[in-house]
Design an enzyme around this catalytic site. Structure first.
Site, short mmCIF file in Angstrom:
data_model
loop_
_atom_site.label_atom_id
_atom_site.label_comp_id
_atom_site.label_asym_id
_atom_site.label_seq_id
_atom_site.Cartn_x
_atom_site.Cartn_y
_atom_site.Cartn_z
N TYR A 90 1.11 -1.16 -0.28
CA TYR A 90 -0.16 0.25 0.36
C TYR A 90 0.64 1.21 -0.12
O TYR A 90 0.81 1.88 -1.31
CB TYR A 90 -1.19 -0.22 0.99
CG TYR A 90 -1.84 1.49 1.02
CD1 TYR A 90 -2.91 1.09 0.39
CD2 TYR A 90 -1.49 2.23 2.76
CE1 TYR A 90 -3.72 1.94 0.09
CE2 TYR A 90 -2.64 3.44 1.88
CZ TYR A 90 -3.15 3.33 1.49
OH TYR A 90 -4.30 4.41 1.20
N LYS A 389 -18.14 18.36 -6.69
CA LYS A 389 -19.90 18.68 -6.28
C LYS A 389 -20.78 18.18 -5.08
O LYS A 389 -21.65 18.54 -4.94
CB LYS A 389 -20.49 16.67 -6.62
CG LYS A 389 -19.49 16.40 -8.15
CD LYS A 389 -19.48 14.45 -8.91
CE LYS A 389 -19.17 15.07 -10.01
NZ LYS A 389 -19.17 13.58 -10.90
N GLU A 390 -19.89 18.19 -3.91
CA GLU A 390 -20.20 17.80 -2.83
C GLU A 390 -20.69 19.29 -2.62
O GLU A 390 -22.21 19.86 -1.52
CB GLU A 390 -19.38 17.71 -1.95
CG GLU A 390 -19.28 15.90 -1.71
CD GLU A 390 -18.50 15.04 -1.33
OE1 GLU A 390 -18.43 13.70 -1.36
OE2 GLU A 390 -17.79 15.82 -0.38
N ASP A 508 -7.40 -19.41 -46.77
CA ASP A 508 -6.65 -18.62 -46.02
C ASP A 508 -5.58 -18.54 -46.36
O ASP A 508 -5.48 -19.96 -45.15
CB ASP A 508 -7.54 -16.91 -45.62
CG ASP A 508 -6.41 -16.68 -45.49
OD1 ASP A 508 -5.97 -15.95 -46.31
OD2 ASP A 508 -6.36 -15.92 -44.02
N ASP A 510 -2.41 -15.65 -44.61
CA ASP A 510 -1.98 -15.23 -43.81
C ASP A 510 -2.53 -15.41 -42.81
O ASP A 510 -4.08 -14.92 -43.15
CB ASP A 510 -1.21 -13.87 -44.01
CG ASP A 510 -0.09 -14.12 -44.98
OD1 ASP A 510 1.52 -14.26 -44.26
OD2 ASP A 510 -0.31 -14.28 -46.53
N ASP A 687 -9.53 -15.24 -41.86
CA ASP A 687 -8.97 -14.04 -41.14
C ASP A 687 -9.64 -12.75 -40.63
O ASP A 687 -9.70 -11.60 -40.17
CB ASP A 687 -7.54 -13.76 -40.24
CG ASP A 687 -6.82 -13.31 -40.88
OD1 ASP A 687 -6.33 -13.82 -42.50
OD2 ASP A 687 -6.05 -11.96 -40.23
C1 GDG Z 1 -9.91 8.93 -4.76
C2 GDG Z 1 -9.57 10.20 -6.29
C3 GDG Z 1 -12.25 10.89 -6.61
C4 GDG Z 1 -12.95 14.51 3.10
N1 GDG Z 1 -13.10 15.21 3.93
C5 GDG Z 1 -13.60 15.03 5.31
C6 GDG Z 1 -14.67 14.17 4.21
N2 GDG Z 1 -14.37 14.34 2.97
C7 GDG Z 1 -14.43 13.42 1.96
C8 GDG Z 1 -15.39 14.00 1.21
C9 GDG Z 1 -14.73 13.28 0.24
C10 GDG Z 1 -13.41 12.55 -0.31
O1 GDG Z 1 -13.42 12.92 0.61
C11 GDG Z 1 -12.55 13.03 -1.43
O2 GDG Z 1 -13.31 12.39 -2.32
P1 GDG Z 1 -12.37 13.54 -2.82
O3 GDG Z 1 -12.69 12.75 -5.00
O4 GDG Z 1 -11.92 14.57 -3.24
O5 GDG Z 1 -10.93 13.05 -3.93
P2 GDG Z 1 -9.85 10.98 -2.87
O6 GDG Z 1 -9.57 11.11 -1.64
O7 GDG Z 1 -8.97 11.97 -3.69
O8 GDG Z 1 -10.17 10.47 -3.49
C12 GDG Z 1 -9.98 11.62 -6.35
C13 GDG Z 1 -12.56 9.54 -5.52
O9 GDG Z 1 -11.10 9.14 -5.59
C14 GDG Z 1 -13.77 8.63 -6.24
O10 GDG Z 1 -13.02 8.36 -7.41
O11 GDG Z 1 -12.85 11.74 -7.02
O12 GDG Z 1 -10.84 12.54 -7.92
O13 GDG Z 1 -8.59 11.18 -5.80
O14 GDG Z 1 -16.28 12.70 -0.10
O15 GDG Z 1 -16.31 14.99 1.31
N3 GDG Z 1 -15.14 14.31 4.89
C15 GDG Z 1 -15.69 13.74 6.67
N4 GDG Z 1 -14.48 14.91 6.99
C16 GDG Z 1 -13.37 15.01 6.05
O16 GDG Z 1 -12.81 16.32 7.10
N5 GDG Z 1 -16.74 13.32 6.99
#
Ligand code: GDG
Length: 734
Positions: A90, A389-390, A508, A510, A687
């Site tokens: 990891y 998005k969030e 055929d 080739d 083929d």
């Molecule tokens: C990988 C890829 C791809 C963050 N701080 C807190 C918290 N979070 C949550 C956010 C969000 C998640 O963590 C972070 O997701 P991201 O997508 O921004 O980034 P990675 O962790 O790098 O994720 C990324 C993702 O996989 C999905 O495929 O988008 O590009 O790198 O959900 O809300 N949640 C809480 N406390 C925090 O302090 N509860």
């Protein structure tokens, strides 16, 4: 029992706690992936396989068992990993090779043969666990860069099982990917899947290009031909649980009691009512562009001093991978930058950066989303970036401005954000100014569009779109299986063969009787091929080799056998023991004008060459770089088709060749010239695209076989050229 979906990821969607008393507590985690999979959990049986988060050598046997049982109650199977395995698989290979390389941080890549070995070992461990729990009809969905070898490990043991793979991080361009010492193994590992998903079309494109350049497999817009298998590749931009964020934000509006964080935020707001909050949230990761973001803020405060005391950056950096040196270094760099900026600009009543180095509970996360007028998300590279998005989902009144890096996958779906280049301080500073000054109506109209999309294409849709695509690859496979010339189909054919009186085989050369070679002169018949042809002849089979090759080549290799030969797709015919005859009167005068055009393409296209036959011109482009190959062959084909539109000269696209010749010459007409007698067993195999003419024109009762799995008019197909000789040998069994 209902078929189940096995979801596989590095970490289980569980939080495991060891109490001081030694008691184990397990609770489901509420991450995006877990939410997305919820619908799959509910609609069908499902099992999640992954690591529970505690090294196996840190706990005794009974605790391990207890974790296993508690995880099982949540439909989870834990894969025990030791501290050393975690360190090397990891933190080592996954996060010191794959993560930096796939995010274009080549200078951070640290190759270590031992880490690679452990990565392989742990991937095998995951695969073994999957195989242990796998039942007939189950589907497997593997997630992310820690498990790139798992799809192949499953496919090798269980070719019948449908395997999907999704990569959550970017797939880099070929120029980056090719530097990886284990590039072939990694690609083959992923290609064990039947469906490979990425967040964006660009990552998909990069992956396909690496496969075609590193492994030389034939690729299409969204499929890869790997031997007998067709692998689908597609993009599925991951969504969020929109309602969860939106509803929590809504709920907080009407709540009286507040968290300490919220109280402090409000107190600050009261002190400077016209000041605005700028939000920054990420894991503390060098790909997220945190240092550059701080520098952009510094630049902004210098360039626009009127905004001093009018803005505050609220920066949440979640601790991440603290065992990896670059993350420790980054922590130091960010600490220093925050100190420097705060030291430089703070006043008695104002500190420009509020910095939290921890993770916050969900409720407080939403408070940050709803309290900040601007979100400033500037990753240098990011697979998707769900925070963007969030933030938008949490803005229930639709105000707020999202400043977003164009290097994040999510930017492709969010054109209505203020898109910036995270390396351009000036552009970032200007975007901050635009955001601070953006009228509310404009904010609302931008966010309405953004919300609409995020709400509709949420994480559940994402998961179900992926599963639907995986299911359709399964249906495709089943349909193909009925035409596969395996044991049962062959048994039907062989009984007809045995009962037949007059037999003819139209073969055929080739790609069918012999494998392709970079140098066509070296693609010569094997001893085994001669052997099987001779034995077929002894079994009263009339053999015709119908080839695109010239007369000299066929004479050299088959002239000594009692078989009939067709050269140049049907221009020349030779019955055994006689001389070559032209099948019809052909013109050659067109060649003078076409030759220089092809020569011009040869000059411009390294790796291609012109072969001149007596009545045709052939442009070979097998050795041309993929990409350029398609561009130039399409271009030449268009040019020639345009020029020859009103003539009876045709341009034929073969396997990495373009052949220009008389339109009435094709393998179908050539085959028919031999079928003047009523043969009761006709067998034809090839083929190539040019062999389709044979498949179309032979009589209904003929057995036609395509070598390879692409679309065909043949009745049956075999996987690849290597299976042809054993197929022919099958006719010799008494
Ligand atoms: C990988 C890829 C791809 C963050 N701080 C807190 C918290 N979070 C949550 C956010 C969000 C998640 O963590 C972070 O997701 P991201 O997508 O921004 O980034 P990675 O962790 O790098 O994720 C990324 C993702 O996989 C999905 O495929 O988008 O590009 O790198 O959900 O809300 N949640 C809480 N406390 C925090 O302090 N509860």
């Amino acid at each position: 029992m209902k078929n189940k979906t096995i979801i596989v990821s590095n970490r289980l969607p569980l939080n495991v706690f060891l109490e001081d008393t030694g008691e184990v507590k397990v609770s489901p985690s509420v991450g995006g992936l877990a939410t997305g999979m919820k619908s799959i959990h509910q609609n069908s049986e499902s099992l999640w396989i992954g690591w529970a988060g505690i090294p196996s050598d840190e706990i005794d046997e009974s605790t391990t068992k207890e974790i296993k049982n508690l995880a099982y109650n949540e439909n989870c199977i834990s894969v025990p990993l030791s501290e050393e395995e975690i360190e090397e698989y990891y933190f080592g290979f996954s996060n010191r090779v794959l993560w930096p390389l796939f995010h274009y941080f080549m200078e951070y890549v640290d190759y270590d043969e031992n880490h690679w070995k452990t990565y392989k070992k742990v991937n095998e461990k995951f695969a073994e666990t999957i195989l242990e729990y796998l039942d007939d009809g189950d589907k497997v969905w593997v997630h992310d860069y820690q498990l790139l070898l798992v799809p192949q490990l499953i496919k090798e043991k269980r070719p019948d099982v449908s395997v999907g793979f999704f990569l959550h991080i970017p797939f880099p361009s070929y120029e980056i990917f090719r530097t990886l010492p284990w590039r072939e193994e990694i690609l083959e590992g992923i290609l064990g899947a039947d469906l490979i998903g990425f967040h964006t079309y660009d990552y998909e494109r990069h992956f396909i290009s690496s496969v075609s350049r590193v492994l030389h497999y034939d690729t299409n817009i969204n499929s890869i031909h790997a031997g007998s298998r067709i692998i689908k590749v597609d993009s599925f931009p991951m969504g969020i649980d929109y309602e969860k964020f939106h509803q929590e934000a809504e709920k907080q509006k009407n709540k009286n009691e507040k968290t300490l964080l919220k109280t402090r935020l409000e107190q600050n707001r009261a002190l400077a009512p016209d000041a605005k909050f700028i939000l920054s949230i990420d894991r503390l990761d060098y790909t997220k562009g945190i240092a550059k973001r701080l520098e952009a803020l510094e630049y902004f405060l210098e360039k626009y001093p009127e905004y001093n005391e009018k803005v505050r950056l609220i920066m949440l950096a979640v601790p991440s991978r603290e065992n990896v040196p670059q993350y420790q270094q980054l922590k130091k760099e960010v600490d220093e930058l925050v100190g420097k900026i705060n030291g430089k600009f703070s006043t008695a009543t104002w500190v420009p950066v509020w910095y939290f180095y921890r993770s916050l509970p969900f409720e407080e996360l939403i408070e940050l989303y709803t309290s900040c007028e601007i979100a400033f998300l500037t990753p240098i590279r990011d697979g998707m970036n769900l925070v963007a998005k969030e933030y938008i989902a949490s803005r229930t009144d639709q105000t707020g401005v999202l400043i977003l890096s164009e290097m994040a996958g999510v930017a492709q779906e969010m054109n209505d954000a203020l898109l910036i280049n995270p390396n351009d301080y000036n552009q970032m500073a200007e975007a901050l100014k635009t955001a601070l000054e953006m009228p509310l109506e404009e904010q609302i109209s931008r966010n309405q569009i953004l919300q609409k999309r995020i709400k509709r294409y949420n994480v559940e849709k994402w998961a179900s779109a992926f599963m639907e695509a995986l299911n359709s690859t399964t249906q495709l496979k089943e349909e193909k299986l009925t035409r596969f010339l395996g044991k049962s189909n062959f048994e039907k054919i062989i009984s007809k063969f045995k009962a037949s009186q007059s037999r003819i085989f139209l073969l055929d050369y080739d790609g069918t009787l012999t494998a392709y070679h970079k140098n066509p002169e070296k693609a010569v018949p094997s001893y085994e091929l001669y052997n099987v042809l001779n034995q077929l002849i002894q079994n009263q089979v009339e053999i015709i080799i119908i080839s695109g090759r010239d007369r000299a080549f066929l004479d050299r290799h088959f002239g000594h056998l009692p078989i009939q030969l067709v050269a140049e797709h049907g221009v020349w015919i030779k019955n055994s023991g006689s001389k070559w005859k032209m099948s019809q009167n052909l013109q050659k005068d067109w060649m003078e004008s076409i030759r220089p055009i092809i020569e011009n393409f040869v000059d411009r296209t390294p790796g291609s060459f012109l072969e001149e036959k007596e009545y045709s011109l052939v442009w070979h482009y097998r050795k041309v770089a993929p990409g350029l190959r398609d561009i130039r062959s399409n271009e030449l084909s268009n040019v020639l088709r345009g020029l020859l539109a009103n003539s009876n000269i045709a341009v034929m696209q073969g396997n990495k060749v373009l052949e220009v010749k008389s339109g009435s010459i094709n393998k179908g007409n050539a085959a028919n010239a031999f079928l003047t007698r009523p043969y009761d067993f006709i067998f034809t195999i090839g083929d190539d695209w040019t062999d389709e003419f044979m498949f179309q024109q032979v009589p209904e009762h003929a057995v036609s076989v395509k070598v390879g799995t692409t679309e065909t008019d043949a009745k049956y197909f075999v996987e690849n050229q290597t299976s042809v000789i054993s197929l022919l040998k099958g006719f010799l069994v008494e």
